[in-house]
Design an enzyme around this catalytic site. Structure first.
Site, mmCIF file in Angstrom:
data_model
loop_
_atom_site.group_PDB
_atom_site.id
_atom_site.type_symbol
_atom_site.label_atom_id
_atom_site.label_comp_id
_atom_site.label_asym_id
_atom_site.label_seq_id
_atom_site.Cartn_x
_atom_site.Cartn_y
_atom_site.Cartn_z
ATOM 1 N N LYS A 10 2.966 1.800 -1.117
ATOM 2 C CA LYS A 10 2.815 0.370 -0.807
ATOM 3 C C LYS A 10 4.165 -0.319 -0.564
ATOM 4 O O LYS A 10 5.216 0.219 -0.899
ATOM 5 C CB LYS A 10 2.056 -0.309 -1.959
ATOM 6 C CG LYS A 10 0.619 0.212 -2.143
ATOM 7 C CD LYS A 10 -0.128 -0.623 -3.177
ATOM 8 C CE LYS A 10 -1.551 -0.123 -3.364
ATOM 9 N NZ LYS A 10 -2.322 -1.005 -4.287
ATOM 10 N N TYR A 50 -9.447 -2.709 2.922
ATOM 11 C CA TYR A 50 -9.862 -3.123 1.574
ATOM 12 C C TYR A 50 -11.163 -3.940 1.581
ATOM 13 O O TYR A 50 -11.412 -4.714 0.651
ATOM 14 C CB TYR A 50 -8.743 -3.933 0.911
ATOM 15 C CG TYR A 50 -7.634 -3.070 0.316
ATOM 16 C CD1 TYR A 50 -7.894 -2.174 -0.725
ATOM 17 C CD2 TYR A 50 -6.320 -3.177 0.757
ATOM 18 C CE1 TYR A 50 -6.888 -1.400 -1.294
ATOM 19 C CE2 TYR A 50 -5.307 -2.405 0.192
ATOM 20 C CZ TYR A 50 -5.603 -1.520 -0.831
ATOM 21 O OH TYR A 50 -4.603 -0.768 -1.405
ATOM 22 N N PHE A 58 -8.649 -11.577 -5.736
ATOM 23 C CA PHE A 58 -7.310 -11.155 -5.326
ATOM 24 C C PHE A 58 -7.269 -10.591 -3.906
ATOM 25 O O PHE A 58 -6.231 -10.114 -3.451
ATOM 26 C CB PHE A 58 -6.742 -10.127 -6.315
ATOM 27 C CG PHE A 58 -7.603 -8.904 -6.520
ATOM 28 C CD1 PHE A 58 -7.591 -7.851 -5.614
ATOM 29 C CD2 PHE A 58 -8.420 -8.808 -7.643
ATOM 30 C CE1 PHE A 58 -8.381 -6.732 -5.799
ATOM 31 C CE2 PHE A 58 -9.218 -7.679 -7.835
ATOM 32 C CZ PHE A 58 -9.196 -6.645 -6.910
ATOM 33 N N ARG A 86 -5.000 10.818 -8.660
ATOM 34 C CA ARG A 86 -5.215 9.663 -9.540
ATOM 35 C C ARG A 86 -4.486 9.840 -10.871
ATOM 36 O O ARG A 86 -3.986 8.874 -11.452
ATOM 37 C CB ARG A 86 -6.712 9.433 -9.746
ATOM 38 C CG ARG A 86 -7.392 9.064 -8.408
ATOM 39 C CD ARG A 86 -8.865 8.781 -8.548
ATOM 40 N NE ARG A 86 -9.126 7.529 -9.242
ATOM 41 C CZ ARG A 86 -8.970 6.333 -8.684
ATOM 42 N NH1 ARG A 86 -8.549 6.213 -7.448
ATOM 43 N NH2 ARG A 86 -9.240 5.251 -9.368
ATOM 44 N N THR A 92 -4.331 1.702 -12.651
ATOM 45 C CA THR A 92 -4.062 0.641 -11.666
ATOM 46 C C THR A 92 -3.048 -0.366 -12.188
ATOM 47 O O THR A 92 -2.124 -0.758 -11.482
ATOM 48 C CB THR A 92 -5.381 -0.099 -11.327
ATOM 49 O OG1 THR A 92 -6.321 0.865 -10.839
ATOM 50 C CG2 THR A 92 -5.164 -1.171 -10.269
ATOM 51 N N ARG A 103 2.921 4.888 -11.432
ATOM 52 C CA ARG A 103 2.814 3.453 -11.724
ATOM 53 C C ARG A 103 3.576 3.071 -12.990
ATOM 54 O O ARG A 103 4.167 1.998 -13.060
ATOM 55 C CB ARG A 103 1.350 3.040 -11.788
ATOM 56 C CG ARG A 103 0.748 2.940 -10.357
ATOM 57 C CD ARG A 103 -0.728 2.940 -10.375
ATOM 58 N NE ARG A 103 -1.341 2.617 -9.091
ATOM 59 C CZ ARG A 103 -2.604 2.889 -8.798
ATOM 60 N NH1 ARG A 103 -3.387 3.465 -9.702
ATOM 61 N NH2 ARG A 103 -3.099 2.590 -7.622
ATOM 62 N N ASN A 113 1.551 -2.342 -7.131
ATOM 63 C CA ASN A 113 1.509 -1.165 -7.998
ATOM 64 C C ASN A 113 1.871 0.137 -7.283
ATOM 65 O O ASN A 113 1.435 1.212 -7.677
ATOM 66 C CB ASN A 113 0.154 -1.076 -8.722
ATOM 67 C CG ASN A 113 -1.007 -0.885 -7.759
ATOM 68 O OD1 ASN A 113 -0.837 -0.933 -6.552
ATOM 69 N ND2 ASN A 113 -2.187 -0.649 -8.311
ATOM 70 N N HIS A 116 -1.594 3.612 -3.553
ATOM 71 C CA HIS A 116 -3.053 3.600 -3.519
ATOM 72 C C HIS A 116 -3.519 5.041 -3.386
ATOM 73 O O HIS A 116 -2.873 5.839 -2.705
ATOM 74 C CB HIS A 116 -3.578 2.804 -2.321
ATOM 75 C CG HIS A 116 -5.027 3.061 -2.030
ATOM 76 N ND1 HIS A 116 -6.032 2.402 -2.689
ATOM 77 C CD2 HIS A 116 -5.638 3.958 -1.206
ATOM 78 C CE1 HIS A 116 -7.203 2.866 -2.256
ATOM 79 N NE2 HIS A 116 -6.991 3.805 -1.358
ATOM 80 N N GLU A 127 -11.302 6.938 4.323
ATOM 81 C CA GLU A 127 -9.943 6.383 4.367
ATOM 82 C C GLU A 127 -9.009 7.264 5.197
ATOM 83 O O GLU A 127 -8.139 6.755 5.898
ATOM 84 C CB GLU A 127 -9.410 6.204 2.939
ATOM 85 C CG GLU A 127 -10.151 5.104 2.182
ATOM 86 C CD GLU A 127 -9.663 4.897 0.760
ATOM 87 O OE1 GLU A 127 -10.199 4.013 0.083
ATOM 88 O OE2 GLU A 127 -8.731 5.623 0.314
HETATM 89 P P1 CMP Z 1 -5.695 -0.026 -5.093
HETATM 90 O O1 CMP Z 1 -5.923 1.303 -5.716
HETATM 91 O O2 CMP Z 1 -4.886 -0.048 -3.848
HETATM 92 O O3 CMP Z 1 -7.099 -0.711 -4.798
HETATM 93 C C1 CMP Z 1 -7.311 -2.093 -4.813
HETATM 94 C C2 CMP Z 1 -6.088 -2.846 -5.248
HETATM 95 O O4 CMP Z 1 -6.312 -4.173 -5.650
HETATM 96 C C3 CMP Z 1 -5.508 -2.191 -6.471
HETATM 97 O O5 CMP Z 1 -4.948 -0.945 -6.141
HETATM 98 C C4 CMP Z 1 -4.543 -3.252 -6.960
HETATM 99 O O6 CMP Z 1 -3.263 -3.133 -6.386
HETATM 100 C C5 CMP Z 1 -5.198 -4.522 -6.463
HETATM 101 N N1 CMP Z 1 -5.642 -5.298 -7.603
HETATM 102 C C6 CMP Z 1 -6.526 -4.940 -8.542
HETATM 103 N N2 CMP Z 1 -6.649 -5.913 -9.451
HETATM 104 C C7 CMP Z 1 -5.824 -6.903 -9.070
HETATM 105 C C8 CMP Z 1 -5.505 -8.169 -9.600
HETATM 106 N N3 CMP Z 1 -6.071 -8.623 -10.732
HETATM 107 N N4 CMP Z 1 -4.600 -8.924 -8.941
HETATM 108 C C9 CMP Z 1 -4.033 -8.481 -7.797
HETATM 109 N N5 CMP Z 1 -4.295 -7.277 -7.248
HETATM 110 C C10 CMP Z 1 -5.180 -6.501 -7.883
#
Ligand code: CMP
Length: 139
Positions: A10, A50, A58, A86, A92, A103, A113, A116, A127
């Site tokens: 990211k 997404y 969010f 994972r 996450t 992470r 983070n 993905h 994907e």
């Molecule tokens: P990802 O695995 O890319 O899939 C969805 C993304 O949403 C997740 O990683 C986070 O980066 C993001 N995400 C999840 N929860 C939140 C949150 N509370 N605020 C902002 N981003 C979020």
């Protein structure tokens, strides 16, 4: 079984020049990078990727972040690659991520983070097809 999964490094990580360190974590875990490209997503492309999160509070912030700077999209291959990836990524929210995971070491927040990874075989196939043609996957 040997699987393929879609990974994204990211903007928070590409910005800090962490692509190589993150790739080393994947390779050290036995995941092979069988396709990889650095691209900058448009808001529309991030939004489509997404789309399952479109009703989450969010969603807007997530799409803006993903379109803010280049990302590296990649396909990782290996035995049980979806779960293995994972595990290497960690939870996450970096506050919950196990020591040594990507992470835990690199992520800045739950939103920024660093990586993905696909969460299941069906989403991995979708994907991967979103970013790569079959010809671009070189095992
Ligand atoms: P990802 O695995 O890319 O899939 C969805 C993304 O949403 C997740 O990683 C986070 O980066 C993001 N995400 C999840 N929860 C939140 C949150 N509370 N605020 C902002 N981003 C979020």
């Amino acid at each position: 079984a040997v699987e393929r999964t879609l990974s994204i490094i990211k903007p928070d990580a590409t910005k800090r020049n962490l692509t190589g360190k993150i790739n080393a974590k994947f390779e050290d875990a036995g995941l092979r990078i069988v396709a990889q490209k650095r691209i900058q997503l448009t808001m529309a492309q991030a939004g489509q990727f997404y789309i399952v999160h479109k009703d989450r509070p969010f969603y807007g912030e997530l799409c803006e972040f993903m379109a803010s700077k280049p990302v590296v999209v990649q396909v990782l291959e290996g035995e049980g690659a979806i779960l293995k990836n994972r595990e290497v990524m960690g939870a996450t929210n970096p506050a919950d991520a196990a020591p040594g995971t990507i992470r835990a070491e690199f992520a800045e927040s739950v939103g920024e983070n660093s990586v993905h990874g696909s969460d299941a075989p069906e989403t991995a196939a979708e994907e991967i097809a979103y970013f790569f043609s079959g010809l671009e996957l070189v095992g």
